[in-house]
Design an enzyme around this catalytic site. Structure first.
Site, PDB file in Angstrom:
ATOM      1  N   HIS A   1       0.838  -1.190   0.000  1.00 47.43           N
ATOM      2  CA  HIS A   1       0.000   0.000   0.000  1.00 47.43           C
ATOM      3  C   HIS A   1       0.881   1.252   0.000  1.00 47.43           C
ATOM      4  CE1 HIS A   1       0.394  -0.754   4.495  1.00 47.43           C
ATOM      5  NE2 HIS A   1       0.945   0.426   4.335  1.00 47.43           N
TER       6      HIS A   1
HETATM    7  P1  TYD Z   1      -2.192  -3.808   7.360  1.00 49.86           P
HETATM    8  O1  TYD Z   1      -2.128  -2.369   6.983  1.00 49.86           O
HETATM    9  O2  TYD Z   1      -2.726  -4.776   6.360  1.00 49.86           O
HETATM   10  O3  TYD Z   1      -0.752  -4.284   7.815  1.00 49.86           O
HETATM   11  P2  TYD Z   1       0.620  -4.307   6.956  1.00 49.86           P
HETATM   12  O4  TYD Z   1       0.542  -3.248   5.934  1.00 49.86           O
HETATM   13  O5  TYD Z   1       1.652  -4.004   7.956  1.00 49.86           O
HETATM   14  O6  TYD Z   1       0.775  -5.656   6.371  1.00 49.86           O
HETATM   15  O7  TYD Z   1      -3.019  -3.896   8.722  1.00 49.86           O
HETATM   16  C1  TYD Z   1      -3.597  -5.096   9.179  1.00 49.86           C
HETATM   17  C2  TYD Z   1      -4.867  -4.750   9.937  1.00 49.86           C
HETATM   18  O8  TYD Z   1      -4.593  -3.978  11.092  1.00 49.86           O
HETATM   19  C3  TYD Z   1      -5.862  -3.979   9.108  1.00 49.86           C
HETATM   20  O9  TYD Z   1      -7.165  -4.485   9.403  1.00 49.86           O
HETATM   21  C4  TYD Z   1      -5.763  -2.565   9.630  1.00 49.86           C
HETATM   22  C5  TYD Z   1      -5.325  -2.757  11.060  1.00 49.86           C
HETATM   23  N1  TYD Z   1      -4.451  -1.686  11.558  1.00 49.86           N
HETATM   24  C6  TYD Z   1      -4.928  -0.815  12.528  1.00 49.86           C
HETATM   25  O10 TYD Z   1      -6.082  -0.907  12.966  1.00 49.86           O
HETATM   26  N2  TYD Z   1      -4.091   0.155  13.003  1.00 49.86           N
HETATM   27  C7  TYD Z   1      -2.822   0.293  12.541  1.00 49.86           C
HETATM   28  O11 TYD Z   1      -2.078   1.197  12.996  1.00 49.86           O
HETATM   29  C8  TYD Z   1      -2.346  -0.608  11.528  1.00 49.86           C
HETATM   30  C9  TYD Z   1      -0.947  -0.488  10.967  1.00 49.86           C
HETATM   31  C10 TYD Z   1      -3.196  -1.575  11.078  1.00 49.86           C
END
Ligand code: TYD
Length: 140
Positions: A51
């Site tokens: 992302h």
């Molecule tokens: P995600 O952004 O997919 O993690 P990464 O990019 O590190 O692989 O996040 C996983 C889940 O956690 C998603 O449902 C969003 C939630 N999340 C939060 O609620 N707060 C946060 O600060 C982060 C980073 C994720």
């Protein structure tokens, strides 16, 4: 690549009792730290991230173990950074696409962010990201 993407080296104040690394907002990282989260227990074949963020800036630090982060700027440039030392981190400005992968079993990836979590400022579709990058470039 966006010239602001760069590895940072943090001050170390270790002594014979062990290591100590300092990361202060607006000093060792170029923003006030509003949020931290950390990622561990990801298998070697997992790809995380995938992302870009419209507002958030990040610093990623492998405080244990190692991983890699592939960054893209949406203009055809791509660089891979290895995160494997607890006193270094990668600074990622806003609107940078990132993929984290190659996690070692003991990897603990600490992420510092300039913003509180807001799912609406995440761009999870690469084509949409490129469109927004192009739109921003044409406005400058
Ligand atoms: P995600 O952004 O997919 O993690 P990464 O990019 O590190 O692989 O996040 C996983 C889940 O956690 C998603 O449902 C969003 C939630 N999340 C939060 O609620 N707060 C946060 O600060 C982060 C980073 C994720």
């Amino acid at each position: 690549m966006n010239e602001n993407v760069k590895m940072l080296e943090f001050p170390q104040r270790g002594d014979d009792r062990g290591h100590l690394v300092i990361v202060e907002g607006m000093k060792d990282v170029p923003f006030e730290i509003k949020r931290i989260f950390y990622i561990y227990g990801s298998d070697a074949e997992v790809v995380r991230g995938q992302h870009a963020n419209r507002r958030s800036e990040f610093v990623l630090i492998n405080v244990a173990g190692k991983s890699k982060v592939r960054v893209r700027d949406g203009k055809g440039n791509e660089v891979v950074f290895s995160l494997n030392r607890p006193h270094t981190g990668i600074y990622l400005p806003r609107m940078i696409w990132k993929d984290m992968y190659d996690f070692s079993e003991d990897s603990v990836l600490l992420c510092l962010s300039s913003e509180h979590y807001d799912g609406n400022e995440y761009i999870r579709d690469y084509e949409e990201y490129v469109r927004e990058v192009q739109k921003e470039s044409s406005q400058i």
